[in-house]
Design an enzyme around this catalytic site. Sequence first.
Site, PDB file in Angstrom:
ATOM      1  N   LYS A 153       3.421   4.856  10.142  1.00 25.61           N
ATOM      2  CA  LYS A 153       2.971   6.061   9.431  1.00 25.61           C
ATOM      3  C   LYS A 153       2.086   5.679   8.245  1.00 25.61           C
ATOM      4  O   LYS A 153       1.112   6.381   7.926  1.00 25.61           O
ATOM      5  CB  LYS A 153       4.179   6.872   8.949  1.00 25.61           C
ATOM      6  CG  LYS A 153       3.819   8.137   8.151  1.00 25.61           C
ATOM      7  CD  LYS A 153       2.990   9.138   8.968  1.00 25.61           C
ATOM      8  CE  LYS A 153       2.597  10.365   8.142  1.00 25.61           C
ATOM      9  NZ  LYS A 153       3.729  11.258   7.861  1.00 25.61           N
ATOM     10  N   LYS A 212       2.169  10.407  -2.567  1.00 23.44           N
ATOM     11  CA  LYS A 212       3.470   9.781  -2.297  1.00 23.44           C
ATOM     12  C   LYS A 212       3.352   8.807  -1.145  1.00 23.44           C
ATOM     13  O   LYS A 212       3.823   7.662  -1.223  1.00 23.44           O
ATOM     14  CB  LYS A 212       4.507  10.850  -1.975  1.00 23.44           C
ATOM     15  CG  LYS A 212       5.926  10.295  -1.747  1.00 23.44           C
ATOM     16  CD  LYS A 212       6.768  11.199  -0.860  1.00 23.44           C
ATOM     17  CE  LYS A 212       6.445  10.979   0.598  1.00 23.44           C
ATOM     18  NZ  LYS A 212       7.404  11.635   1.527  1.00 23.44           N
ATOM     19  N   THR A 243       8.774  11.013   5.820  1.00 23.47           N
ATOM     20  CA  THR A 243       7.947   9.850   5.501  1.00 23.47           C
ATOM     21  C   THR A 243       8.536   9.187   4.264  1.00 23.47           C
ATOM     22  O   THR A 243       8.484   9.734   3.166  1.00 23.47           O
ATOM     23  CB  THR A 243       6.488  10.264   5.249  1.00 23.47           C
ATOM     24  OG1 THR A 243       5.956  10.829   6.450  1.00 23.47           O
ATOM     25  CG2 THR A 243       5.647   9.060   4.861  1.00 23.47           C
TER      26      THR A 243
END
Length: 288
Positions: free
Chosen positions: A172, A240, A97
């Site tokens: 995502k 994050k 990711t």
Amino acid sequence: MATIAFIGTGVMGAPMAGHLVTAGHRVVVYNRTRAKADAWAERHGGTVADTPAAAAKGADAVFACVGNDDDLRAVTLGDDGAFAAMASGALFADHTTVSAAIARELADAGTASGLLVLDAPVSGGQAGAENGKLSIMCGGSSQAFAAAEPIMAAYAQRIVHVGEAGAGQTTKMVNQICIAGVLGGLAEALRFAQKADLDLDKVLDAVSGGAAQSWQMVNRWPTMAQDRFDFGFAIDWMRKDLGLALDEARRQGATLPVTALVDQFYAEVQAMDGGRQDTSALVRRLAK
């Protein structure tokens, strides 16, 4: 069966690479911490390479699952990076990711070298990786997707080609935005039920059959009530991911007020030494 390099044998990459061995592929792994790669090879019987380039040399496909943008750039474009060792026509698929920007950067660099490049972040957590039931959202050319899909089927139950390069990473972000909002509401609902002195099991039975139902409710309500927060995806990682979403929103001119608020709430839990606890530990910031 293919010769595959897998870069990154952490909590997600190790089981994913293991599924590829089970599927009959020849797998070579690289990990920055050599001991993790050696442990993987001892368990699965694959081969360990000393560098990403060494792993990628002669591979039909290279998969990566590392930490962040800088890690991904290092294992692909850096000294001893995979791209320089890959043959024209080979596939590179990234399960990390990361930002949509680096996904597009790698797609451009790979295309210039004749590579097929796919950004393919995953959802489903450690359990999904171990059980081979990940959901994968993909960005890149139709040719790259066609090359990757049958290989990724070894560890995925859902694989969707969303669009061009970067679309997988942006999707995502959508996934993480949704999870953040659901957990924010779930944490408040649980504490409200506790303050009202309700039977939490009966409340769950009552509301989980209606419109409020979600995966997080069914799976995390009971464990949140028990103050158990050791179920995989850590708050440090979530922050994050939410940072990536907030950065991309600014670039797109979109607003994410709920996501920004939940991100601040997660920062409070980090300050309570909860950064390595799973995302349901959001409830800790609310008094019982």
